[in-house]
Motif scaffolding. Sequence first.
Motif, PDB file in Angstrom:
ATOM      1  N   PRO A 187     127.822  60.602 -22.756  1.00 52.39           N
ATOM      2  CA  PRO A 187     127.946  62.062 -22.744  1.00 52.39           C
ATOM      3  C   PRO A 187     126.593  62.754 -22.568  1.00 52.39           C
ATOM      4  CG  PRO A 187     129.303  61.125 -24.476  1.00 52.39           C
ATOM      5  CD  PRO A 187     128.488  59.988 -23.930  1.00 52.39           C
ATOM      6  N   ALA A 188     126.514  63.605 -21.547  1.00 53.06           N
ATOM      7  CA  ALA A 188     125.294  64.343 -21.217  1.00 53.06           C
ATOM      8  C   ALA A 188     124.118  63.418 -20.965  1.00 53.06           C
ATOM      9  CB  ALA A 188     124.957  65.354 -22.312  1.00 53.06           C
ATOM     10  N   GLY A 189     124.370  62.218 -20.459  1.00 54.11           N
ATOM     11  CA  GLY A 189     123.311  61.245 -20.225  1.00 54.11           C
ATOM     12  C   GLY A 189     122.310  61.637 -19.168  1.00 54.11           C
ATOM     13  N   MET A 190     122.617  62.643 -18.380  1.00 54.56           N
ATOM     14  CA  MET A 190     121.720  63.088 -17.318  1.00 54.56           C
ATOM     15  C   MET A 190     120.594  63.971 -17.839  1.00 54.56           C
ATOM     16  SD  MET A 190     122.885  65.131 -13.853  1.00 54.56           S
ATOM     17  CE  MET A 190     121.724  65.553 -12.551  1.00 54.56           C
ATOM     18  N   ILE A 191     120.640  64.351 -19.123  1.00 50.75           N
ATOM     19  CA  ILE A 191     119.701  65.327 -19.651  1.00 50.75           C
ATOM     20  C   ILE A 191     118.250  64.883 -19.499  1.00 50.75           C
ATOM     21  CG2 ILE A 191     120.045  64.417 -21.979  1.00 50.75           C
ATOM     22  CD1 ILE A 191     119.083  68.018 -21.041  1.00 50.75           C
ATOM     23  N   THR A 192     117.950  63.617 -19.730  1.00 51.08           N
ATOM     24  CA  THR A 192     116.571  63.136 -19.631  1.00 51.08           C
ATOM     25  C   THR A 192     116.023  63.320 -18.233  1.00 51.08           C
ATOM     26  OG1 THR A 192     117.008  61.491 -21.358  1.00 51.08           O
ATOM     27  CG2 THR A 192     115.053  61.175 -20.002  1.00 51.08           C
ATOM     28  N   LYS A 193     116.799  62.955 -17.237  1.00 51.00           N
ATOM     29  CA  LYS A 193     116.370  63.102 -15.846  1.00 51.00           C
ATOM     30  C   LYS A 193     116.101  64.568 -15.518  1.00 51.00           C
ATOM     31  CE  LYS A 193     117.818  61.882 -11.132  1.00 51.00           C
ATOM     32  NZ  LYS A 193     117.699  63.211 -10.496  1.00 51.00           N
ATOM     33  N   VAL A 194     116.978  65.443 -15.936  1.00 54.33           N
ATOM     34  CA  VAL A 194     116.816  66.870 -15.655  1.00 54.33           C
ATOM     35  C   VAL A 194     115.557  67.405 -16.325  1.00 54.33           C
ATOM     36  CG1 VAL A 194     117.829  69.148 -16.081  1.00 54.33           C
ATOM     37  CG2 VAL A 194     119.271  67.269 -15.269  1.00 54.33           C
ATOM     38  N   GLN A 195     115.323  67.024 -17.567  1.00 54.55           N
ATOM     39  CA  GLN A 195     114.146  67.508 -18.284  1.00 54.55           C
ATOM     40  C   GLN A 195     112.855  67.015 -17.643  1.00 54.55           C
ATOM     41  OE1 GLN A 195     115.444  66.035 -22.194  1.00 54.55           O
ATOM     42  NE2 GLN A 195     115.161  68.110 -22.972  1.00 54.55           N
ATOM     43  N   LEU A 196     112.780  65.728 -17.326  1.00 53.81           N
ATOM     44  CA  LEU A 196     111.554  65.185 -16.734  1.00 53.81           C
ATOM     45  C   LEU A 196     111.234  65.862 -15.412  1.00 53.81           C
ATOM     46  CD1 LEU A 196     112.016  61.350 -17.403  1.00 53.81           C
ATOM     47  CD2 LEU A 196     110.435  62.907 -18.553  1.00 53.81           C
ATOM     48  N   GLU A 197     112.233  66.049 -14.597  1.00 56.79           N
ATOM     49  CA  GLU A 197     111.990  66.631 -13.279  1.00 56.79           C
ATOM     50  C   GLU A 197     111.681  68.117 -13.359  1.00 56.79           C
ATOM     51  OE1 GLU A 197     115.281  65.571 -10.812  1.00 56.79           O
ATOM     52  OE2 GLU A 197     114.774  63.419 -10.821  1.00 56.79           O
ATOM     53  N   ALA A 198     112.063  68.759 -14.469  1.00 54.89           N
ATOM     54  CA  ALA A 198     111.714  70.169 -14.647  1.00 54.89           C
ATOM     55  C   ALA A 198     110.332  70.341 -15.267  1.00 54.89           C
ATOM     56  CB  ALA A 198     112.770  70.853 -15.520  1.00 54.89           C
ATOM     57  N   TYR A 200     107.694  68.038 -15.141  1.00 53.43           N
ATOM     58  CA  TYR A 200     106.585  67.420 -14.424  1.00 53.43           C
ATOM     59  C   TYR A 200     106.728  67.581 -12.913  1.00 53.43           C
ATOM     60  CZ  TYR A 200     105.994  65.253 -18.979  1.00 53.43           C
ATOM     61  OH  TYR A 200     105.833  65.047 -20.325  1.00 53.43           O
ATOM     62  N   PRO A 201     105.618  67.747 -12.198  1.00 57.32           N
ATOM     63  CA  PRO A 201     105.677  67.797 -10.736  1.00 57.32           C
ATOM     64  C   PRO A 201     105.996  66.411 -10.181  1.00 57.32           C
ATOM     65  CG  PRO A 201     103.396  67.829 -11.485  1.00 57.32           C
ATOM     66  CD  PRO A 201     104.248  67.951 -12.715  1.00 57.32           C
ATOM     67  N   PRO A 202     106.509  66.312  -8.964  1.00 57.34           N
ATOM     68  CA  PRO A 202     106.927  65.009  -8.413  1.00 57.34           C
ATOM     69  C   PRO A 202     105.823  63.969  -8.375  1.00 57.34           C
ATOM     70  CG  PRO A 202     107.825  66.795  -7.096  1.00 57.34           C
ATOM     71  CD  PRO A 202     106.880  67.433  -8.070  1.00 57.34           C
ATOM     72  N   GLU A 203     104.572  64.388  -8.258  1.00 58.36           N
ATOM     73  CA  GLU A 203     103.475  63.419  -8.178  1.00 58.36           C
ATOM     74  C   GLU A 203     103.010  62.934  -9.550  1.00 58.36           C
ATOM     75  OE1 GLU A 203     101.608  67.595  -7.902  1.00 58.36           O
ATOM     76  OE2 GLU A 203     103.445  66.550  -7.275  1.00 58.36           O
ATOM     77  N   HIS A 204     103.592  63.466 -10.620  1.00 57.32           N
ATOM     78  CA  HIS A 204     103.161  63.059 -11.956  1.00 57.32           C
ATOM     79  C   HIS A 204     103.792  61.720 -12.349  1.00 57.32           C
ATOM     80  CE1 HIS A 204     102.334  63.170 -16.267  1.00 57.32           C
ATOM     81  NE2 HIS A 204     101.494  64.155 -16.029  1.00 57.32           N
ATOM     82  N   PRO A 205     103.047  60.838 -13.048  1.00 58.00           N
ATOM     83  CA  PRO A 205     103.599  59.537 -13.439  1.00 58.00           C
ATOM     84  C   PRO A 205     104.802  59.603 -14.368  1.00 58.00           C
ATOM     85  CG  PRO A 205     101.196  59.507 -13.567  1.00 58.00           C
ATOM     86  CD  PRO A 205     101.599  60.932 -13.323  1.00 58.00           C
ATOM     87  N   TYR A 206     105.028  60.746 -15.039  1.00 56.51           N
ATOM     88  CA  TYR A 206     106.174  60.868 -15.948  1.00 56.51           C
ATOM     89  C   TYR A 206     107.383  61.523 -15.280  1.00 56.51           C
ATOM     90  CZ  TYR A 206     102.999  59.939 -19.918  1.00 56.51           C
ATOM     91  OH  TYR A 206     102.108  59.383 -20.809  1.00 56.51           O
ATOM     92  N   TYR A 207     107.344  61.733 -13.997  1.00 57.97           N
ATOM     93  CA  TYR A 207     108.400  62.492 -13.322  1.00 57.97           C
ATOM     94  C   TYR A 207     109.735  61.752 -13.335  1.00 57.97           C
ATOM     95  CZ  TYR A 207     110.775  65.058  -9.531  1.00 57.97           C
ATOM     96  OH  TYR A 207     111.666  65.781  -8.779  1.00 57.97           O
TER      97      TYR A 207
END
Length: 475
Positions: A187-198, A200-207
């Motif tokens: 349930p709501a497992g996509m939250i981590t991906k959404v947070q990281l991409e919001a 950090y910029p795409p070139e950041h190692p934590y993206y």
Amino acid sequence: MLPALIALLSVVTPPGAVRSAQAPSPPAAPSPATPAAAPAQRSDLPQVAFEKYTLANGLEVILHEDHRMPEIAVDVWYKVGARDEAPGRTGFAHLFEHVMFQGTKHIPEDKHFEYLQKAGASSVNGSTSHDRTNYFEVVPANQLELALWLESERMGFLLERTGFKETVDNQRDVVKNERRQRYENRPAGMITKVQLEALYPPEHPYYHQVIGSMEDLTAASVEDVKAFFRMYYAPGNATLVVAGDFDKAKTKQLVEQYFGPIPPGEPITRRSAPEVRLTASKRIAMEAKIQQPQLYVSYPTPANFAPGDRELDLLGIVLAGGKSSRLYKRLVYELKIAQSVSAGQQSQLLASSFEISASPMPGHTLDEILAVIDEEIAALQAKPIDSAELERAKNQLESDTVRSLESLLARAERLQSYNYMVGDPGFLTEDLRRYRAVDAAGIQRAAQQYLRKDGRVIVTIDPNPEAPIMGRIKK
């Protein structure tokens, strides 16, 4: 995890082993560990006694003696995580977390766990983060040599095993299934991906997520995987902690015997990390097949041990650290509009985030909760907390820290963490001293500087039985 306190058996002599893995000599008679002398002016601060040295190949070794129980924790940290993965090559560090349990040149397939189980291991596992990967086992004291042999085998002989390609392909599928279970079918497992991409910029190692993407896992060739291992899984990029009931001289001899011959590895060039700064608030509306709405508010914050990081740790306790905290009292106890609320600094090596999450009571909305959160943050920004509230936060953090050191493995991990982050395994005393030195004005400044309305990510998740269980962004 393996069952605790399995009956002790004699050490298994691994088939085909080139280096000796016979049972070590009986350990020396137990004697009290000798802790390092605490600073005279703050003798009440806890310490974890240790000795640190470095092998010729660059492997850092940290020894922590504790003879109260006949057991030993062996803990290896590799200074590699998802941050070291290139775009299009994500998930490699986590993939190796699985591959490295499957056998080496001298260890047959699926025998790693079997050897440890028969030897009476009480805890065997590994984990991967953005910053590091660790592998550990807690074994009876007379099984230390087996644990060292197993760890040195996967450090020095993993790629030489017969059938390595088949192992990678098999574990690739295991990781994909884990991704489905932990993210896609959660349930709501996509939250981590959404947070990281919001955040950090795409070139950041934590993206990207630590587990990697399905596409990258599928596309990874065996040569890609081998190259990643050769770069990062070498003595010069690793630290070994041995903690527990051991003879120091014998242990040093065994460490040299098993790890000393392994080549140090090549110099590593790390990816750069651009500054993380949001110049406007981002609000992302999601929907998922869940029962109750969920709210996540994230703020970019300083890296672990950077100025402001410790203040934000304490600020998290002030906001949501127990029933006397500000957000709990307002949202759950007084207004009764939230079922739960949490807040805290998520400290990492390159950059951190401060996250507040909450779920409303039936009949109440996420915007009601967000309004109260903003009121309480504004109050922290406008006026320093009182001395009693500050003292409660410090006492809670310190007591939690002391309790966390009860197990050998926890102490091994604490030594590893400080060694990796600040280069000093014994930084615990100084770290607690830093927390004690935080004042109310420092917490106020941290709230003003980092918990800004114009520099945060707000994610709301609304229930929708027609949406995927993992969630999706509303169009």
